[in-house]
Design a protein around this motif. Structure first.
Motif, PDB file in Angstrom:
ATOM      1  N   PHE A 220      23.089  23.663 -12.472  1.00 54.79           N
ATOM      2  CA  PHE A 220      23.406  23.089 -13.789  1.00 54.79           C
ATOM      3  C   PHE A 220      24.467  23.961 -14.438  1.00 54.79           C
ATOM      4  O   PHE A 220      24.223  25.126 -14.768  1.00 54.79           O
ATOM      5  CB  PHE A 220      22.144  23.004 -14.649  1.00 54.79           C
ATOM      6  CG  PHE A 220      21.063  22.187 -13.994  1.00 54.79           C
ATOM      7  CD1 PHE A 220      21.103  20.796 -14.028  1.00 54.79           C
ATOM      8  CD2 PHE A 220      20.037  22.805 -13.289  1.00 54.79           C
ATOM      9  CE1 PHE A 220      20.130  20.033 -13.385  1.00 54.79           C
ATOM     10  CE2 PHE A 220      19.065  22.051 -12.654  1.00 54.79           C
ATOM     11  CZ  PHE A 220      19.112  20.671 -12.699  1.00 54.79           C
ATOM     12  N   ASP A 221      25.655  23.397 -14.554  1.00 55.35           N
ATOM     13  CA  ASP A 221      26.789  24.158 -15.079  1.00 55.35           C
ATOM     14  C   ASP A 221      27.219  23.514 -16.402  1.00 55.35           C
ATOM     15  O   ASP A 221      27.943  22.531 -16.413  1.00 55.35           O
ATOM     16  CB  ASP A 221      27.920  24.127 -14.038  1.00 55.35           C
ATOM     17  CG  ASP A 221      29.141  24.889 -14.509  1.00 55.35           C
ATOM     18  OD1 ASP A 221      29.059  25.604 -15.531  1.00 55.35           O
ATOM     19  OD2 ASP A 221      30.197  24.744 -13.852  1.00 55.35           O
ATOM     20  N   HIS A 222      26.691  24.049 -17.502  1.00 56.02           N
ATOM     21  CA  HIS A 222      26.910  23.455 -18.822  1.00 56.02           C
ATOM     22  C   HIS A 222      26.583  21.961 -18.790  1.00 56.02           C
ATOM     23  O   HIS A 222      27.342  21.129 -19.295  1.00 56.02           O
ATOM     24  CB  HIS A 222      28.352  23.694 -19.302  1.00 56.02           C
ATOM     25  CG  HIS A 222      28.643  25.155 -19.495  1.00 56.02           C
ATOM     26  ND1 HIS A 222      29.107  25.952 -18.477  1.00 56.02           N
ATOM     27  CD2 HIS A 222      28.497  25.951 -20.567  1.00 56.02           C
ATOM     28  CE1 HIS A 222      29.248  27.194 -18.924  1.00 56.02           C
ATOM     29  NE2 HIS A 222      28.870  27.226 -20.185  1.00 56.02           N
ATOM     30  N   CYS A 223      25.465  21.661 -18.151  1.00 55.92           N
ATOM     31  CA  CYS A 223      25.056  20.255 -17.988  1.00 55.92           C
ATOM     32  C   CYS A 223      24.643  19.663 -19.344  1.00 55.92           C
ATOM     33  O   CYS A 223      23.822  20.236 -20.066  1.00 55.92           O
ATOM     34  CB  CYS A 223      23.899  20.185 -16.994  1.00 55.92           C
ATOM     35  SG  CYS A 223      23.318  18.522 -16.682  1.00 55.92           S
ATOM     36  N   GLN A 224      25.220  18.515 -19.658  1.00 58.15           N
ATOM     37  CA  GLN A 224      25.026  17.898 -20.982  1.00 58.15           C
ATOM     38  C   GLN A 224      23.847  16.917 -20.932  1.00 58.15           C
ATOM     39  O   GLN A 224      23.950  15.873 -20.274  1.00 58.15           O
ATOM     40  CB  GLN A 224      26.272  17.107 -21.395  1.00 58.15           C
ATOM     41  CG  GLN A 224      27.588  17.864 -21.249  1.00 58.15           C
ATOM     42  CD  GLN A 224      27.783  18.888 -22.361  1.00 58.15           C
ATOM     43  OE1 GLN A 224      27.627  18.560 -23.521  1.00 58.15           O
ATOM     44  NE2 GLN A 224      28.103  20.119 -21.981  1.00 58.15           N
TER      45      GLN A 224
END
Ligand SMILES: Cc1cc2nc3c(=O)[nH]c(=O)nc-3n(C[C@H](O)[C@H](O)[C@H](O)COP(=O)(O)OP(=O)(O)OC[C@H]3O[C@@H](n4cnc5c(N)ncnc54)[C@H](O)[C@@H]3O)c2cc1C
Length: 396
Positions: A220-224
């Motif tokens: 999760f990479d800056h998951c919105q």
């Protein structure tokens, strides 16, 4: 006086009908594919569609949300039937349940309408993401995945590992820390769709068994994540995760009982056909004793499993204990019975041309995931002796 006809046990009839269908599908479509699914190590989409078309993915989901509205007992019997032939395929049903359970347990009506209906029909596939590289058994203590609220969105950062079906799932229930100062009470649960920006699939694991069930890393990479996808309130995530395990562990116990039952059936048939020293090996008392112990173990595990499933149906206060005992017993039985099945087949048992070596490899995972056997023992023992807390200086 009119004779009152006995009330038909419609529930039992419905369960018998479902199990008849499952046995037929397994014999015709799943069992012939089992060795190939294992060898290729690919998610069997054909089996997923078969289960979806036959309404097997939402058995215990309420009818109101597209499910069959069946009992938990029926659900575990279905998982068991499939696992007799193919442990990987049984996970398609068990993980749909696992991934949907946080929504069933803590979802709002709107969340249930939006997600459960598509999960019940099989249009969506589910996953459950709790484990991280530093937090397996100690899930709450070492969780690093963070979720920070920014306006109407939570921003998720971190990596989950060992996520079953993570690369084929449309919806993943993810657990992340919203307040690091609160320990287990600072963990929250989220419904995350694969299309949300910042959702990435990482490494795909190569495994000993259940090779047709993909296990992956999720990054999760800056998951919105929209704030409306929070499950329950902030800080309730760990409690939800534990409630899920109470109801998902019987699913794994069902998988284990199924694997063990499949191995026993195969070994017993083989023992009647294989001749050594002038008679079927099944007539040698040494093997009869093994087969008798295998049968007794499988039936004991099955009884424990069905009782745990009944407890789930009743929402009994001691579900945690029964789910842990069922998973513990069934996992150990699956490992022992499949190992003995390989032994009964002798050299042929060791060959990939016979199913017992696959069953033995598949059995091992039932002693590891959804809480290892050591963790089940801790859970069981705590109901007997409680959880000791060292006295504080104020109370001593
Ligand atoms: C194929 C596969 C699929 C999985 N699918 C999922 C999934 O879909 N979603 C998900 O969130 N997770 C999933 N997992 C993760 C799984 O639940 C964990 O691997 C499991 O809970 C054990 O955690 P660990 O691997 O970190 O082992 P550890 O916690 O590091 O344990 C290592 C060993 O120490 C023992 N141990 C640890 N603590 C104690 C203690 N207090 N007392 C005694 N012994 C202890 C354990 O029993 C084990 O033998 C999956 C794992 C695998 C292998």
């Amino acid at each position: 006086m009119a004779i009152v006809a006995p009330t038909l046990d419609t529930h039992a009839e419905e369960e018998a009908m479902i199990l008849d269908v499952v046995r037929q599908l397994v014999a015709e479509k799943v069992e012939p594919r089992a060795a190939e699914i294992d060898e290729k190590g690919e998610f069997p989409w054909d089996v997923q569609r078969l289960f979806a078309e036959n309404d097997l993915l939402g058995i215990p989901f309420p009818a109101e949300y597209g499910g069959v509205g069946g009992s938990f007992l029926t659900y575990v019997k279905v998982v068991e039937e499939v696992a007799k032939a193919c442990a990987s395929s049984s996970l398609i049903i068990a993980v749909q349940e696992l991934g949907a359970l946080p929504i069933l347990i803590a979802g709002t009506h709107k969340q249930k309408e939006k997600y459960l209906t598509k999960l019940a029909s099989g249009e969506y596939t589910a996953a459950y993401a709790l484990t991280e590289s530093g937090s397996g058994s100690d899930a709450a203590g070492s969780m690093r995945c963070r979720a920070e609220r920014r306006g109407d969105t939570y921003v998720l950062n971190g990596t989950k590992i060992w996520i079953t079906q993570g690369n084929v799932a449309d919806v993943v229930c993810v657990f992340a820390v919203t307040d690091p100062s609160k320990g287990a009470n600072g963990i929250s649960a989220f419904i995350v769709e694969k299309t949300f920006p910042g959702f990435n699939v990482g490494k795909v694991e190569k495994k000993m068994g259940i090779r047709g069930s993909p296990t992956v890393e999720l990054v999760f990479d800056h998951c919105q994540v929209p704030a409306e996808n929070l499950l329950g309130a902030e800080g309730e995530g760990f409690k939800i995760a534990m409630k899920v395990l109470d109801k998902s562990r019987p699913g794994i116990a069902a998988q284990a009982v199924g694997i063990a039952g499949g191995a026993l059936d195969y070994a017993a048939k083989y023992a009647q056909e294989r001749i050594a020293f002038g008679k079927p090996i099944g007539q040698q008392q040494g093997l009869q004793f093994m087969l008798a112990d295998m049968k007794t173990d499988v039936e004991a595990a099955r009884l424990l499993l069905y009782e745990a499933a009944r407890k789930c149906d009743q929402n009994a206060p001691d579900i945690t204990l029964w789910a842990a005992m069922a998973k513990l017993k069934a996992g150990d039985v699956a490992m022992r019975v499949t190992t003995d099945a390989v032994q009964i087949l002798g050299g042929f048992g060791y060959s990939v041309e016979y199913p017992t070596e696959r069953m033995m490899r598949d059995a091992k995972i039932t002693q590891i995931y959804e809480g290892t056997q050591q963790i089940q023992r801790l859970v069981i023992a705590r109901t007997l002796v409680g959880r000791w807390k060292p006295p504080t200086s104020a109370s001593s």
